[in-house]
Enzyme design. Structure first.
Site, short mmCIF file in Angstrom:
data_model
loop_
_atom_site.label_atom_id
_atom_site.label_comp_id
_atom_site.label_asym_id
_atom_site.label_seq_id
_atom_site.Cartn_x
_atom_site.Cartn_y
_atom_site.Cartn_z
N TYR A 60 0.83 -1.21 0.00
CA TYR A 60 0.00 0.00 0.00
C TYR A 60 0.86 1.26 0.00
O TYR A 60 1.79 1.42 0.80
CB TYR A 60 -0.91 -0.02 1.24
CG TYR A 60 -1.58 1.28 1.55
CD1 TYR A 60 -2.63 1.75 0.76
CD2 TYR A 60 -1.18 2.07 2.63
CE1 TYR A 60 -3.26 2.94 1.03
CE2 TYR A 60 -1.81 3.27 2.92
CZ TYR A 60 -2.85 3.70 2.12
OH TYR A 60 -3.47 4.89 2.39
N HIS A 90 -1.93 16.87 0.29
CA HIS A 90 -2.28 16.80 1.71
C HIS A 90 -1.92 18.06 2.48
O HIS A 90 -2.27 18.19 3.66
CB HIS A 90 -1.60 15.60 2.37
CG HIS A 90 -2.26 14.30 2.06
ND1 HIS A 90 -2.39 13.81 0.78
CD2 HIS A 90 -2.83 13.37 2.87
CE1 HIS A 90 -3.01 12.64 0.81
NE2 HIS A 90 -3.29 12.36 2.07
N ASN A 199 2.60 10.22 7.78
CA ASN A 199 1.77 9.24 8.47
C ASN A 199 2.08 9.17 9.95
O ASN A 199 3.15 9.53 10.40
CB ASN A 199 2.00 7.86 7.83
CG ASN A 199 0.73 7.06 7.76
OD1 ASN A 199 -0.33 7.50 8.19
ND2 ASN A 199 0.83 5.87 7.20
N TYR A 282 -11.32 24.26 52.71
CA TYR A 282 -11.00 23.12 51.84
C TYR A 282 -9.72 23.38 51.04
O TYR A 282 -8.83 22.52 50.94
CB TYR A 282 -12.19 22.92 50.91
CG TYR A 282 -12.31 21.63 50.17
CD1 TYR A 282 -11.22 20.84 49.85
CD2 TYR A 282 -13.58 21.20 49.75
CE1 TYR A 282 -11.37 19.66 49.14
CE2 TYR A 282 -13.74 20.02 49.05
CZ TYR A 282 -12.63 19.26 48.74
OH TYR A 282 -12.79 18.10 48.03
N ARG A 285 -6.79 23.07 53.57
CA ARG A 285 -6.76 21.82 54.32
C ARG A 285 -6.51 20.61 53.43
O ARG A 285 -5.83 19.66 53.82
CB ARG A 285 -8.11 21.67 55.04
CG ARG A 285 -8.28 20.43 55.84
CD ARG A 285 -9.55 20.46 56.70
NE ARG A 285 -10.54 21.39 56.26
CZ ARG A 285 -11.77 21.02 55.84
NH1 ARG A 285 -12.09 19.75 55.79
NH2 ARG A 285 -12.65 21.93 55.49
N PHE A 331 -1.02 4.09 13.13
CA PHE A 331 -1.15 5.53 12.93
C PHE A 331 -2.22 6.14 13.84
O PHE A 331 -2.33 7.36 13.96
CB PHE A 331 -1.53 5.84 11.48
CG PHE A 331 -2.78 5.15 11.04
CD1 PHE A 331 -4.02 5.69 11.29
CD2 PHE A 331 -2.71 3.92 10.40
CE1 PHE A 331 -5.18 5.03 10.91
CE2 PHE A 331 -3.86 3.24 10.01
CZ PHE A 331 -5.11 3.81 10.27
N GLU A 416 -12.05 5.51 6.65
CA GLU A 416 -11.57 5.91 7.97
C GLU A 416 -12.78 6.33 8.78
O GLU A 416 -13.10 7.52 8.91
CB GLU A 416 -10.53 7.02 7.85
CG GLU A 416 -9.28 6.56 7.08
CD GLU A 416 -8.19 7.61 7.02
OE1 GLU A 416 -8.36 8.69 7.60
OE2 GLU A 416 -7.16 7.33 6.39
#
Length: 514
Positions: A60, A90, A199, A282, A285, A331, A416
């Site tokens: 791939y 991309h 990737n 609080y 303490r 990935f 995906e």
């Protein structure tokens, strides 16, 4: 750094990359080197890619088209074109660039992950990545529009090929000009290199490393600042009794309690007020319980980041020893995304507690100090408005803490179907870590002023460790007898907290804190 010595040189060898090494490269310009073993691993994986091409093995993104729906093999002459097409198509993140330190962190994590010998990137390409760091050529990486990987890395990869944009000497220029200005030559990407540069979990792990470094340092600083506030608010040290903390099996809580005991050791103020109240509010303490809970969350996230720094998140993964490639899912960034979601929440909790202590110090109805810590209240506003700023920062942090990891929109034509959304989680955590530092700076400003006023009132001194802290603060920010531009004080103390100097001042008396 996170308590260790400054790293001056980072050798990528057999050991996993560390958070301190990432910070050293990203913020302090540490030089990265490759060991011989690193080079051998890289060469063996690159040779395997060449064999896949020669044998037309179906792998791939190497001999097939790119994209989860493309499985047919491509012609050898298209294999190289494919890699450049991948990075060009991309590089689509948008908006303002991410900070330079984030880009540098990503670069060193890329070198570590791709140098594991499971990706097939050539040593020549990795040498150019390394040269970008050493030459301070910083790719311009728009920060919005990434689900967890691909887009940000693509903008970095563009610069390697002479495309895109980069910052050199504070000026944004083309990728080609940036390389030329430093005597560097663009690379022509080979098979799998475009895919492997984009990737995996590299960018989210890099940002997460910066985040965990900063929040863990903030947790140590919070003990010191909290101790100063504790003393200034006349807290009773009875709640720090080690017998109490031994009954709750949280080691981080016990560590925080021990830190407070050591920080308050020798305090005439604390001794004077040991029985001032039956019990404190609080916030005082339960300070060890509050800080210990946050420490646990930060430490858990740091373990995940450490694991991610030593991982390989590519796809496909190469096994040169077996001559094999495996298409799988390393990935996925869900583990890092969940860790950053947890950090966001813990940072917001710690900031909330800090802001509440600041509010208590400026509120004369509970502080037993002058209103707003102004020596002449009414004429002067004192630290009234810095508490507003702290409150606003806490509200901003609350707006970031909704878990990003639970949100998913399918991509790649449904292939995906879940996406980690880890980039958003990491960036939100990065912003929360920055705001936390400001909130702590404001508490430190208030606590130092309160300590000065209280010492004048009661006529006895605080602990030696906290006096050392106040002296360090006062070298930067003097006591405020009248109103002034407190925004400058906050910025000065925020810069102070970006180092280890606060804790170092305390440790000059206490020795190493936990």
């Amino acid at each position: 750094m996170s308590g260790g010595a400054l790293v001056e040189d980072v050798l990528l060898d057999e050991d996993p990359l560390t958070v301190d090494q990432v910070v050293a490269v990203a913020r302090h310009g540490a030089v990265v080197r490759f060991s011989d073993a690193y080079a051998r691993r890289v060469d063996a994986a690159a040779d395997l890619v060449t064999r896949f091409l020669d044998d037309r093995t179906v792998v791939y993104g190497v001999t097939t088209g790119f994209g989860d729906n493309y499985t047919e093999t491509i012609a050898p002459e298209d294999a190289l074109r494919l890699q450049e097409n991948i990075i060009v198509s991309h590089a689509v993140s948008v908006g303002a660039p991410i900070p330079e330190e984030q880009v540098r962190a990503i670069l060193v994590v890329m070198l570590a992950h791709l140098g594991a010998g499971r990706s097939g990137t050539r040593l020549e390409t990795l040498e150019l990545l390394r040269a970008l760091l050493e030459a301070h050529v910083t790719p311009v990486v728009p920060g919005r529009g990434s689900l967890g990987y691909l887009a940000l890395e693509a903008h970095i990869a563009l610069v390697l090929t002479g495309r895109g944009r980069a910052t050199v000497d504070g000026v944004v220029v083309s990728g080609a000009e940036a390389l030329r200005s430093r005597g560097l030559t663009p690379v022509r990407l080979r098979a799998k290199e475009g895919l492997t540069l984009l990737n995996g979990i590299m960018s989210i792990t890099a940002v997460a490393a910066l985040v965990t470094h900063d929040v863990r340092r903030a947790a140590r600083q919070a003990d010191v600042i909290g101790a100063l506030a504790f003393e200034s608010l006349r807290g009773t040290t009875r709640a720090l009794d080690p017998r109490v903390h031994a009954l709750r099996r949280y080691p981080e809580q016990a560590a925080s309690a021990r830190n407070l005991v050591r920080l308050l050791d020798g305090s005439a103020i604390a001794e004077l007020h040991r029985d001032h109240r039956v019990q404190d509010p609080y916030l005082l303490r339960a300070l060890p319980q509050l800080h210990g809970s946050v420490r646990r969350s930060f430490d858990d996230a740091a373990r995940i980041v450490d694991e991610s720094l030593g991982s390989v998140g590519d796809n496909p993964l190469l096994f040169p020893e077996d001559g094999d490639a495996v298409m799988a899912g390393n990935f996925d960034g869900t583990s890092v995304g969940l860790a950053m979601d947890a950090v966001k929440a813990a940072a917001a909790v710690l900031a909330h507690h800090s802001e509440r202590r600041t509010d208590r110090m400026v509120n004369s109805t509970v502080s037993e100090l002058p209103p707003f810590l102004a020596p002449r209240p009414g004429l002067h506003n004192g630290l009234m408005i810095p508490q507003y700023t702290a409150a606003a920062l806490v509200l901003e942090m609350r707006g970031e803490v909704s878990p990003a990891s639970v949100e998913s929109i399918p991509t790649s034509a449904g292939q995906e179907d879940p996406v980690s959304n880890a980039h958003l989680a990491a960036q939100q955590a990065y912003r929360c870590a920055d705001r936390l530092q400001y909130v702590l700076a404001i508490e430190l400003l208030a606590a130092a002023q309160a300590a000065d006023l209280l010492a004048d009132e009661v006529g006895v001194s605080g602990s030696p460790a906290l006096r050392a802290v106040r002296e360090a603060v006062r070298r930067l920010v003097p006591t405020a007898p009248v109103d002034r531009e407190f925004g400058r004080d906050i910025e000065a103390l925020r810069t102070f907290l970006a180092s280890d100097d606060l804790v170092a001042a305390a440790e000059s008396v206490t020795g190493p804190l936990e």
